[in-house]
Design a protein around this motif. Sequence first.
Motif, PDB file in Angstrom:
ATOM      1  N   THR A  44       0.731  -1.097   0.022  1.00 36.09           N
ATOM      2  CA  THR A  44      -0.088  -0.046  -0.292  1.00 36.09           C
ATOM      3  C   THR A  44       1.060   1.119  -0.193  1.00 36.09           C
ATOM      4  O   THR A  44       0.348   2.352  -0.896  1.00 36.09           O
ATOM      5  CB  THR A  44      -1.106  -0.117   1.057  1.00 36.09           C
ATOM      6  OG1 THR A  44      -1.220  -1.385   1.136  1.00 36.09           O
ATOM      7  CG2 THR A  44      -1.644   1.175   1.013  1.00 36.09           C
ATOM      8  N   TYR A  49      -0.075   4.128  -1.283  1.00 35.53           N
ATOM      9  CA  TYR A  49      -1.990   4.758  -0.892  1.00 35.53           C
ATOM     10  C   TYR A  49      -1.457   5.479   0.609  1.00 35.53           C
ATOM     11  O   TYR A  49      -2.300   4.716   1.905  1.00 35.53           O
ATOM     12  CB  TYR A  49      -2.515   3.564  -1.185  1.00 35.53           C
ATOM     13  CG  TYR A  49      -2.888   3.249  -2.539  1.00 35.53           C
ATOM     14  CD1 TYR A  49      -3.757   4.286  -3.184  1.00 35.53           C
ATOM     15  CD2 TYR A  49      -1.850   2.757  -3.521  1.00 35.53           C
ATOM     16  CE1 TYR A  49      -4.157   4.460  -4.430  1.00 35.53           C
ATOM     17  CE2 TYR A  49      -2.443   2.747  -4.581  1.00 35.53           C
ATOM     18  CZ  TYR A  49      -3.377   3.304  -5.589  1.00 35.53           C
ATOM     19  OH  TYR A  49      -3.060   3.186  -6.117  1.00 35.53           O
ATOM     20  N   ARG A  50       0.013   6.233   1.252  1.00 38.96           N
ATOM     21  CA  ARG A  50      -0.802   6.208   1.977  1.00 38.96           C
ATOM     22  C   ARG A  50      -1.647   6.646   2.909  1.00 38.96           C
ATOM     23  O   ARG A  50      -1.103   6.802   4.288  1.00 38.96           O
ATOM     24  CB  ARG A  50       0.759   7.613   2.284  1.00 38.96           C
ATOM     25  CG  ARG A  50       1.721   7.448   3.727  1.00 38.96           C
ATOM     26  CD  ARG A  50       2.568   8.616   4.213  1.00 38.96           C
ATOM     27  NE  ARG A  50       2.986   8.421   5.664  1.00 38.96           N
ATOM     28  CZ  ARG A  50       2.317   9.728   6.267  1.00 38.96           C
ATOM     29  NH1 ARG A  50       1.480  10.601   6.144  1.00 38.96           N
ATOM     30  NH2 ARG A  50       2.792  10.074   7.029  1.00 38.96           N
ATOM     31  N   ASP A  51      -2.366   7.812   2.513  1.00 42.46           N
ATOM     32  CA  ASP A  51      -4.184   8.378   3.066  1.00 42.46           C
ATOM     33  C   ASP A  51      -4.333   6.968   3.747  1.00 42.46           C
ATOM     34  O   ASP A  51      -4.463   7.511   4.813  1.00 42.46           O
ATOM     35  CB  ASP A  51      -4.546   9.733   2.386  1.00 42.46           C
ATOM     36  CG  ASP A  51      -3.618  11.087   1.657  1.00 42.46           C
ATOM     37  OD1 ASP A  51      -2.182  10.780   3.170  1.00 42.46           O
ATOM     38  OD2 ASP A  51      -3.776  11.685   1.182  1.00 42.46           O
ATOM     39  N   GLN A  52      -4.454   6.120   2.550  1.00 41.03           N
ATOM     40  CA  GLN A  52      -5.487   4.941   2.900  1.00 41.03           C
ATOM     41  C   GLN A  52      -4.505   4.523   4.349  1.00 41.03           C
ATOM     42  O   GLN A  52      -5.195   4.247   4.910  1.00 41.03           O
ATOM     43  CB  GLN A  52      -5.369   4.253   1.874  1.00 41.03           C
ATOM     44  CG  GLN A  52      -6.978   4.469   0.795  1.00 41.03           C
ATOM     45  CD  GLN A  52      -6.733   5.358  -0.578  1.00 41.03           C
ATOM     46  OE1 GLN A  52      -5.796   5.894  -0.584  1.00 41.03           O
ATOM     47  NE2 GLN A  52      -7.611   5.405  -1.401  1.00 41.03           N
ATOM     48  N   TYR A  53      -3.664   4.094   3.852  1.00 43.67           N
ATOM     49  CA  TYR A  53      -3.195   3.721   5.292  1.00 43.67           C
ATOM     50  C   TYR A  53      -3.501   3.751   6.371  1.00 43.67           C
ATOM     51  O   TYR A  53      -3.677   3.019   7.030  1.00 43.67           O
ATOM     52  CB  TYR A  53      -2.317   3.219   5.072  1.00 43.67           C
ATOM     53  CG  TYR A  53      -1.040   2.159   5.651  1.00 43.67           C
ATOM     54  CD1 TYR A  53      -1.535   0.976   6.028  1.00 43.67           C
ATOM     55  CD2 TYR A  53      -0.145   2.840   6.831  1.00 43.67           C
ATOM     56  CE1 TYR A  53      -0.992   0.159   7.113  1.00 43.67           C
ATOM     57  CE2 TYR A  53       0.554   1.976   7.800  1.00 43.67           C
ATOM     58  CZ  TYR A  53       0.154   0.950   7.277  1.00 43.67           C
ATOM     59  OH  TYR A  53       0.933   0.078   8.481  1.00 43.67           O
ATOM     60  N   GLY A  56      -7.535   6.294   5.934  1.00 40.86           N
ATOM     61  CA  GLY A  56      -9.039   5.749   5.198  1.00 40.86           C
ATOM     62  C   GLY A  56      -9.717   5.303   6.376  1.00 40.86           C
ATOM     63  O   GLY A  56      -9.902   4.759   7.077  1.00 40.86           O
ATOM     64  N   VAL A  80      -9.100   0.382  -4.328  1.00 38.48           N
ATOM     65  CA  VAL A  80      -9.316   1.764  -4.987  1.00 38.48           C
ATOM     66  C   VAL A  80      -9.001   1.149  -6.166  1.00 38.48           C
ATOM     67  O   VAL A  80      -7.854   0.096  -6.700  1.00 38.48           O
ATOM     68  CB  VAL A  80      -8.141   1.695  -3.969  1.00 38.48           C
ATOM     69  CG1 VAL A  80      -8.345   2.552  -3.162  1.00 38.48           C
ATOM     70  CG2 VAL A  80      -6.457   1.980  -3.975  1.00 38.48           C
ATOM     71  N   GLY A  82      -5.872   1.387  -9.023  1.00 36.91           N
ATOM     72  CA  GLY A  82      -4.481   2.057  -9.069  1.00 36.91           C
ATOM     73  C   GLY A  82      -4.652   1.665 -10.560  1.00 36.91           C
ATOM     74  O   GLY A  82      -5.354   1.805 -11.779  1.00 36.91           O
ATOM     75  N   PRO A  89      -6.087  -1.961  -0.220  1.00 38.25           N
ATOM     76  CA  PRO A  89      -5.251  -1.477   0.660  1.00 38.25           C
ATOM     77  C   PRO A  89      -4.963  -1.817   2.415  1.00 38.25           C
ATOM     78  O   PRO A  89      -5.999  -2.668   2.607  1.00 38.25           O
ATOM     79  CB  PRO A  89      -5.240  -0.003   0.456  1.00 38.25           C
ATOM     80  CG  PRO A  89      -6.729  -0.030   0.331  1.00 38.25           C
ATOM     81  CD  PRO A  89      -7.036  -0.399  -0.482  1.00 38.25           C
ATOM     82  N   HIS A  91      -4.661  -1.118   6.297  1.00 39.64           N
ATOM     83  CA  HIS A  91      -4.594  -0.114   7.099  1.00 39.64           C
ATOM     84  C   HIS A  91      -3.995   0.097   8.486  1.00 39.64           C
ATOM     85  O   HIS A  91      -3.770  -1.147   8.664  1.00 39.64           O
ATOM     86  CB  HIS A  91      -5.973   0.119   6.874  1.00 39.64           C
ATOM     87  CG  HIS A  91      -6.712   1.600   8.066  1.00 39.64           C
ATOM     88  ND1 HIS A  91      -6.442   1.562   9.601  1.00 39.64           N
ATOM     89  CD2 HIS A  91      -7.051   2.105   7.233  1.00 39.64           C
ATOM     90  CE1 HIS A  91      -7.460   3.126   8.970  1.00 39.64           C
ATOM     91  NE2 HIS A  91      -7.350   2.912   8.329  1.00 39.64           N
ATOM     92  N   ARG A 228       6.837   3.542  -7.395  1.00 36.16           N
ATOM     93  CA  ARG A 228       5.256   3.262  -7.032  1.00 36.16           C
ATOM     94  C   ARG A 228       4.851   2.715  -8.879  1.00 36.16           C
ATOM     95  O   ARG A 228       3.410   2.797  -8.925  1.00 36.16           O
ATOM     96  CB  ARG A 228       4.270   5.283  -7.169  1.00 36.16           C
ATOM     97  CG  ARG A 228       5.359   5.786  -5.642  1.00 36.16           C
ATOM     98  CD  ARG A 228       4.289   6.763  -5.171  1.00 36.16           C
ATOM     99  NE  ARG A 228       4.745   7.002  -3.924  1.00 36.16           N
ATOM    100  CZ  ARG A 228       3.625   8.279  -3.604  1.00 36.16           C
ATOM    101  NH1 ARG A 228       3.573   9.055  -4.169  1.00 36.16           N
ATOM    102  NH2 ARG A 228       4.406   8.468  -2.414  1.00 36.16           N
TER     103      ARG A 228
END
Length: 266
Positions: A44, A49-53, A56, A80, A82, A89, A91, A228
């Motif tokens: 992730t 996808y740091r924000d989701q991790y 989220g 999500v 990609g 992802p 979390h 990425r």
Amino acid sequence: MRVDVGMQKGGVGKTTTSINLAGALADRGHDVLAVDADPQGGLTLKLGYRDQYREGEYALYDVLSDIGELTLNDLGELVVHGNEFDIVPSHIRNFRLEKHLYSEARGVEALKLALDRHDGNYDYVIIDSPPNLGPLADGALLAAENVLFPSHANTIAKDSLEILFDEIDTLEAKFEDVNVSTVGAVLNEVGRDGVSAEMEEWFIDTFSEEYVFQIPDWAAVEHAIEYRTSVFAYNPDDAGYSWDMDKTEALRDKYNEIAAHVEDLS
Ligand SMILES: Nc1ncnc2c1ncn2[C@@H]1O[C@H](COP(=O)(O)OP(=O)(O)O)[C@@H](O)[C@H]1O
Ligand SMILES: [Mg+2]
């Protein structure tokens, strides 16, 4: 077909293999979902996808555990889209998931049930496993029933594999209709100091030649992930590593071999 990329050890290339196998299958025209089942969220985070991790709204925690806000029917809420393939992802909340899965009646089966109920129409689902044995790793084996073993070709690899084979035997004994097939072994960072040719032979003896894949120790692998993407969507010129192009091409060939083998098995 679902493939679990599993080994109860960190740093052996599970996440790298997951990203690049998913990338290869997607590049070959398949619809692919990559599931990050590791609470540490390597896949992730590496795909950006740091924000989701971190923040989220929902996590596997909510879908798979009885106490979460979602149910086993809601895996789709997590997906999500990609550039190369879809992702479930990880979390930060998933660190608390294992202890629930231990105590819940169908905890180990939860991921399988959630994937069965998710009508995503994927050709391939790749599961990046956590670096330990436990209900998440068992759940990934059970959900996929196919496992690819990433490893270094060093002397402890044999012990790690034996432990995982035992775990698979235990699962198969507990769940009568479950049969976990071997997709193969991926030897990572081949060529690095300390890697033994004898161990490479041991892998070939254990798995047979066409089930052992060797990925050289090349910075291009890491540069693609820094960018990425898998090596398939990696653009060395754009990333500032124009000299990576030949190695990127060679790596695409390597991961295409694994993808073609997966296609043959499915
Ligand atoms: N073939 C390779 N060449 C160079 N570096 C590699 C290669 N495969 C993996 N790595 C690096 O090794 C480290 C561990 O890999 P990773 O896929 O995160 O392992 P795991 O998911 O099993 O913990 C990462 O920094 C990754 O970029
Ligand atoms: Mg990882």
